[in-house]
Design a protein around this motif. Structure first.
Motif, PDB file in Angstrom:
ATOM      1  N   THR A 199       0.838  -1.201   0.000  1.00  0.00           N
ATOM      2  CA  THR A 199       0.000   0.000   0.000  1.00  0.00           C
ATOM      3  C   THR A 199       0.873   1.251   0.000  1.00  0.00           C
ATOM      4  N   GLU A 203       0.789   4.222  -2.798  1.00  0.00           N
ATOM      5  CA  GLU A 203       0.556   5.615  -2.406  1.00  0.00           C
ATOM      6  C   GLU A 203       1.688   6.513  -2.895  1.00  0.00           C
ATOM      7  N   ALA A 213      -5.318   7.275  -9.975  1.00  0.00           N
ATOM      8  CA  ALA A 213      -6.074   6.764  -8.831  1.00  0.00           C
ATOM      9  C   ALA A 213      -6.777   5.464  -9.199  1.00  0.00           C
ATOM     10  N   ASP A 217      -6.203   1.867  -7.368  1.00  0.00           N
ATOM     11  CA  ASP A 217      -7.309   1.079  -6.809  1.00  0.00           C
ATOM     12  C   ASP A 217      -7.316  -0.335  -7.390  1.00  0.00           C
ATOM     13  N   ALA A 221      -6.547  -3.698  -5.281  1.00  0.00           N
ATOM     14  CA  ALA A 221      -7.606  -4.719  -5.244  1.00  0.00           C
ATOM     15  C   ALA A 221      -7.030  -6.078  -5.657  1.00  0.00           C
TER      16      ALA A 221
END
Length: 253
Positions: A199, A203, A213, A217, A221
């Motif tokens: 993560t 980021e 973005a 995502d 996922a």
């Protein structure tokens, strides 16, 4: 790992340092130090103190983060850990027999100054061991390989010295150390807890504009699905360099 707060970083490190690969790598560093209990050794960037505890009597941990040091004292009561900078160690000249820095040099503002300080505090014949990951060579299994490449390189670009581990051997030679050796170990992570690190990677890449973005995502996922089904895979090459501070020659005595 600048995209993780200290509490989250500690949890991520716990996950990373508990794997069999990490345990084996730490053992290799202790062997490369020629360490025996009671031998004076400094662990620079000691974090939560696991290595200081394992090295035992004579070991002193150094870190600049007081939160990490508080965690070290809570986890391993009685260990000697101190707040200090790698370029200004609280030791006299030639006063320690071992110097260990694990996953530290990539964040130092001046690695050369830290190595000069390492040589200052090491006694002749003392051992130095540097361990670190190559941030540009991280392997992450993903269904989105093109996005993964951008994430890995964008995350590396946020690190002060992302590729310094591959230079450890030359740095030690440049600073006049002898008996320089270099080995590469492979750290393999499949535990769900590694998602915290992934993560942070996503980021960092998003903030740098390397991915959108929507791509972040989708990528996260995909990693979540892999974690849920036991398909997560993060592989990091770990460089371990070791050397000896030269003893003075007979002619220079």
């Amino acid at each position: 790992m600048g995209y993780l707060n200290t509490e989250t970083l500690i949890k991520a490190l716990d996950t990373a340092e508990s794997t069999s690969d990490a345990v084996s790598l730490r053992r290799h560093t202790y062997e490369a130090l020629w360490h025996t209990p009671g031998r004076a050794v400094v662990d620079v960037g000691c974090g939560t103190g696991r290595a200081v505890s394992e090295l035992g009597a004579g070991a002193v941990g150094i870190d600049t983060d007081p939160t990490m040091l508080d965690a070290a004292r809570a986890r391993f009561p009685g260990i000697d850990v101190r707040e200090a900078d790698a370029a200004a160690l609280p030791f006299a000249d030639a006063s320690v027999l071992g110097y260990r820095a694990d996953k530290v040099y990539h964040v130092l503002p001046d690695p050369d100054a830290a190595l000069a300080e390492a040589r200052r505090v090491l006694a002749p014949g003392g051992r130095i061991v540097l361990v670190g990951q190559d941030w540009d060579a991280v392997v992450i299994e993903s269904g989105l390989p093109a996005v993964t490449r951008r994430i890995v390189h964008a995350r590396a670009d946020t690190i002060e010295h992302p590729r310094i581990a591959r230079s450890y051997r030359n740095l030690l030679l440049d600073h006049g150390f002898d008996d320089v050796t270099l080995t590469v170990h492979t750290a393999v992570f499949t535990e769900p807890g590694v998602r915290k690190l992934l993560t942070g990677h996503a980021e960092a890449a998003l903030e740098a504009g390397a991915i959108t973005a929507a791509e972040a995502d989708a990528w996260l996922a995909d990693q979540a699905r892999r974690a849920e089904t036991g398909r997560l895979l993060l592989v990091i090459p770990m460089f371990l360099a070791a050397a000896t501070r030269p003893r003075p020659s007979a002619a220079s005595r």
